[in-house]
Design a protein around this motif. Sequence first.
Motif, PDB file in Angstrom:
ATOM      1  N   ALA A 261       0.658  -1.118  -0.129  1.00 44.26           N
ATOM      2  CA  ALA A 261       0.041  -0.097  -0.006  1.00 44.26           C
ATOM      3  C   ALA A 261       0.870   1.204   0.053  1.00 44.26           C
ATOM      4  O   ALA A 261       0.404   2.624  -0.073  1.00 44.26           O
ATOM      5  CB  ALA A 261      -0.886   0.097   1.370  1.00 44.26           C
ATOM      6  N   GLU A 262       2.260   1.343  -0.048  1.00 46.45           N
ATOM      7  CA  GLU A 262       3.109   2.360  -0.109  1.00 46.45           C
ATOM      8  C   GLU A 262       2.838   3.037  -1.406  1.00 46.45           C
ATOM      9  O   GLU A 262       2.957   2.399  -2.685  1.00 46.45           O
ATOM     10  CB  GLU A 262       4.499   2.029   0.398  1.00 46.45           C
ATOM     11  N   GLY A 263       2.986   4.346  -1.363  1.00 44.96           N
ATOM     12  CA  GLY A 263       2.484   5.365  -2.244  1.00 44.96           C
ATOM     13  C   GLY A 263       3.373   5.038  -3.649  1.00 44.96           C
ATOM     14  O   GLY A 263       2.979   5.132  -4.895  1.00 44.96           O
ATOM     15  N   VAL A 266       2.778   2.121  -5.466  1.00 46.24           N
ATOM     16  CA  VAL A 266       1.399   2.186  -5.986  1.00 46.24           C
ATOM     17  C   VAL A 266       1.574   2.962  -7.270  1.00 46.24           C
ATOM     18  O   VAL A 266       1.057   2.587  -8.528  1.00 46.24           O
ATOM     19  CB  VAL A 266       0.469   2.678  -5.309  1.00 46.24           C
ATOM     20  N   SER A 271       2.979  -2.619  -7.334  1.00 46.30           N
ATOM     21  CA  SER A 271       2.141  -3.226  -6.130  1.00 46.30           C
ATOM     22  C   SER A 271       0.950  -3.980  -6.703  1.00 46.30           C
ATOM     23  O   SER A 271       0.051  -3.394  -7.858  1.00 46.30           O
ATOM     24  CB  SER A 271       1.732  -2.253  -5.099  1.00 46.30           C
ATOM     25  N   ALA A 274      -2.160  -1.695  -6.271  1.00 47.76           N
ATOM     26  CA  ALA A 274      -2.231  -0.444  -7.172  1.00 47.76           C
ATOM     27  C   ALA A 274      -3.528  -0.262  -8.074  1.00 47.76           C
ATOM     28  O   ALA A 274      -4.323  -1.331  -8.493  1.00 47.76           O
ATOM     29  CB  ALA A 274      -1.101  -0.351  -8.234  1.00 47.76           C
ATOM     30  N   LEU A 277      -8.023   0.931  -5.059  1.00 48.31           N
ATOM     31  CA  LEU A 277      -8.651   1.711  -3.890  1.00 48.31           C
ATOM     32  C   LEU A 277     -10.500   1.517  -3.886  1.00 48.31           C
ATOM     33  O   LEU A 277     -10.759   1.750  -5.238  1.00 48.31           O
ATOM     34  CB  LEU A 277      -8.399   3.194  -4.073  1.00 48.31           C
ATOM     35  N   LEU A 323      -6.441   1.491   6.522  1.00 45.57           N
ATOM     36  CA  LEU A 323      -5.877   1.198   5.197  1.00 45.57           C
ATOM     37  C   LEU A 323      -6.772   0.277   4.641  1.00 45.57           C
ATOM     38  O   LEU A 323      -7.308   0.114   3.394  1.00 45.57           O
ATOM     39  CB  LEU A 323      -4.648   0.583   5.303  1.00 45.57           C
ATOM     40  N   ASN A 331      -7.227   3.367   1.752  1.00 43.27           N
ATOM     41  CA  ASN A 331      -6.233   4.313   1.639  1.00 43.27           C
ATOM     42  C   ASN A 331      -4.959   3.833   1.331  1.00 43.27           C
ATOM     43  O   ASN A 331      -4.849   2.571   1.497  1.00 43.27           O
ATOM     44  CB  ASN A 331      -6.265   4.930   2.875  1.00 43.27           C
ATOM     45  N   TYR A 332      -4.063   4.603   0.847  1.00 40.08           N
ATOM     46  CA  TYR A 332      -2.675   4.225   0.989  1.00 40.08           C
ATOM     47  C   TYR A 332      -1.677   4.837   1.792  1.00 40.08           C
ATOM     48  O   TYR A 332      -2.189   5.523   2.468  1.00 40.08           O
ATOM     49  CB  TYR A 332      -2.047   4.514  -0.813  1.00 40.08           C
TER      50      TYR A 332
END
Lengths: 464, 483
Positions: A261-263, A266, A271, A274, A277, A323, A331-332
């Motif tokens: 989930a790390e931006g 994404v 990921s 990606a 959401l 998350l 969320n990310y």
Amino acid sequence: MNAASKGTNDLRAIADDVLAQALRAGATDAEAVVYEGEEFSAMVRLGQVETLKESGSRAVGLRVFLGQRVASTSSSDLSAEGLTRLVSGAVDLARITSEDPFAGLPEANEFGAIPADQHLYFEDVKEQPPADRIEIARRCEAAAMAYDTRIQNSGGGHYDTATSHKILVNSRGFAGEYRRSYCGFYASPIAVDESGGMQRSYWHSSARSTRLLESPEAIGQEAARRALRRVGARRVKTQRAPVVFAPVIARSLVANIFSAAEGDAVYRNASFLAGRLGEQIAGANVTVIDDGTLVFDHEGIRAGGFGTSPFDGEGLPTRRTVLVERGVLTNYVLNTYTARKLGMRSTGNASRGLAGNPGTGAGNFYLEPGTQTPQQILDDVPSGLYVTEVMGFGVNLVTGDYSQGASGMWIENGELAYPVEEITIAGNLKEMFRNISAIGNDLEFRSSSAAPTLRIDGMTIAGE
Amino acid sequence: MTTHTGDHKRYFIDRLGVSERLMERCLGEALSAGGDYADLYFESVTSTSLGMDESLVKTASQGISVGCGIRVVSGERTGYAYTDDLSQERLLRAARTAALIASGPAKQQMSGFRQAEAARELYPVAGAASDAEIAAKLQLIQRADAAARAFDSRIVQVRAGFNDELRRILVAASDGTFASDTQPLARLNVFVIAKDATSTARGSSGGGGRVTLDFFTGDKSPEHYAREAARTALLQLGAMDAPAGEMEVVLGPGWPGVLLHEAVGHGLEADFNRKKTSAFAGLVGQQVASSKVTVVDNGLMPNRRGSINMDDEGNPTQETVLIENGILRGYLSDKLSARLMGMPNTGSGRRESYHHIPMPRMTNTYMLNGDDMPEDIIRSVKRGLYAVNFGGGQVDITNGKFVFSASEAYLIEDGKVTAPVKGATLIGNGPEALKYVSMVGNDLALDEGIGTCGKAGQSVPVGVGMPTIKLDKMTVGGTGHSA
């Protein structure tokens, strides 16, 4: 030893000085971080002190912007000459980087810090005499060695402490600092079977204050139990079967969600989360939260979690971010840069080392507990694997493919029947999160991330 | 390669103002409480990191780290302290802190340093990558980025990075050791993401060593690494599930040598064997692999990432035979374990930085060539796995269980390499696994020079290598049905 420490004011002055020099040298924005830390570690093996280490260090990091260009430098040389070199180096470097429309410090109205005392620093950690620390390591190992005659060797009893002081300032008006303390100990006893085969395990206690550490004897005995239960481990046939993850391993699966989930993963399409959401990525029983503000109450002593801090690596207040809510990705995990790339808002998860651009880092990260006891979860498994260790680098966050070495206990009719090892467990995280069929009530924060016992169906166990 | 040993020392003496006299005083202070041995480890590291992402140079950073670690050994006990301030006051204070490990009157006095032996020159100092113009380094990652994107329209993301460092070290010890080295290191990495209508995959490649920028020309060009990364990512787009269970496994040459690093290398580090916490403890002279297997650790290969002129205790590195025709011959030792175990010092004492206590570590670990032709090895397999590239590995040295995770692998069916399969972790037991090596190829290769080994929280650069080999059985951790 009282480590090489100038006073707090001096450290803040260094940060301000570096910032001012950077702006004078032509930076349009700048951010400086000054770090000071002290560490101690003791290792006692078979009752004798084997290593003692004690030191302190300081370093400074600088990030400069020339418009939309950015570069950074770091140094352990805090002399006037060293700081000048730090600044000129950063400005020179920034000239060779590319204009990036998304680069830049956060907006001034985003800055802030949690105002309340988060109880992150306890003076007792620093004040504890070395002899007391060594004694804890010794007692912990001794308790493990005395637990059973099959405990015949040891990787030692260890005690570590660390205190740190971090200062962050930037040219948009943010200035913040905090201190943190840490202390922890563990034993890693070795159990030997009749044929001379060895098994090692370990157990630990960690805290922000020496007053919150568990008993060295209890930890040593638990370490011994964990080594002993591996004795006589065998392999099992290749098969599909339910896999029950002990909390310490379930935690690593939850960390995989965090990483996916790390931006930056994404926005790079690197990921399996990606573009997902708002979608159901796990069963409705799964809720995953990151909270950089947690403060725990331990029978009247309040202490911040290991992932707690007043502000993140860019000077934004930390916060609680859901998350995954009932299986839906909500969320990310974002810092300023990755939030801008994705057209979202930072979740206050910027991490800042000394050099380089900010990354993303977890606060206190966990999967919400369910209602079943661990034994109730086992009771429902006629035949399956209880995993207590995983090994390897077989997690692919791009595809979700998961293949790890494993060891643990074989479950027969709800009982932990015998130890198993030299097997692998494999699946795909996308399916594994949907196939979490039971969640324990045993959530406990022993580090900055935590998960309860989890049961996952449909995985492949490879062995004989 | 024109630098002489004296020049390495001069940096600390002239530039950082640490005199031999002060070093002797520090050692005297370190031994003032009765230690048997003390050493000072001075280190200065400058590093540069450049990163390209989305065809933009997004990352540029430089770091400087200077400090000294002081160690005192008393019997089996080690005291350690370090300082990032090289003033006399701070150095002496660190020496006093480390000295506390011992308790008693000073037993010996420092009696001067030995004249250093002629230094080896396994790598360049003048002209090393760290000296090159930053524009030349940038060009490397820009070329890698362009080549990866040009390779195929399904390559949707490219990241390229260039990292270099120059590490100067000086060791002064109470046994008279007075040795220094300057160690350059450079690395180019490419990561790509490939995407088609149904799936996404990753690929990576890279190379480097203790080299000048000239290394990255010809068959080690940025384009080469970019194409490699792109090729592996595209291959993964169509990969089927890896098989699960015990089967015949053929490992390709080069990086698959990480098998040796995990299966036997760590287990043969002397500290674990001195403490008898390794599954290999007490097995010297015994059969631990098939008679076709000979494994060495060799720190002397010019320009290799794992090579060093001297270790971090000031001892010359060497080539050490670990396994000879299947028989376990010896361990990798440092000063402490050599003394306590009464064995030769193999020059394997390494550390991540001046913050860390040295311990026995590997350098370049590889298996020597056998007689088999690689194609004969493939042909001999009815159904199995052919793994040619790996990510990382890990070992539990106490029970010997190790894993390593394939990143590029294929099925072998009726003696032919067929479909690519997804990554999977392979697992085995160190003292047993190499007994199943039934064929060893004649195509020994070393890895590309990007390996880093972690032990007890310390990372050091290493190399691995191997010819093509066949293992008659090993467990493959896929999700598919048995091969």
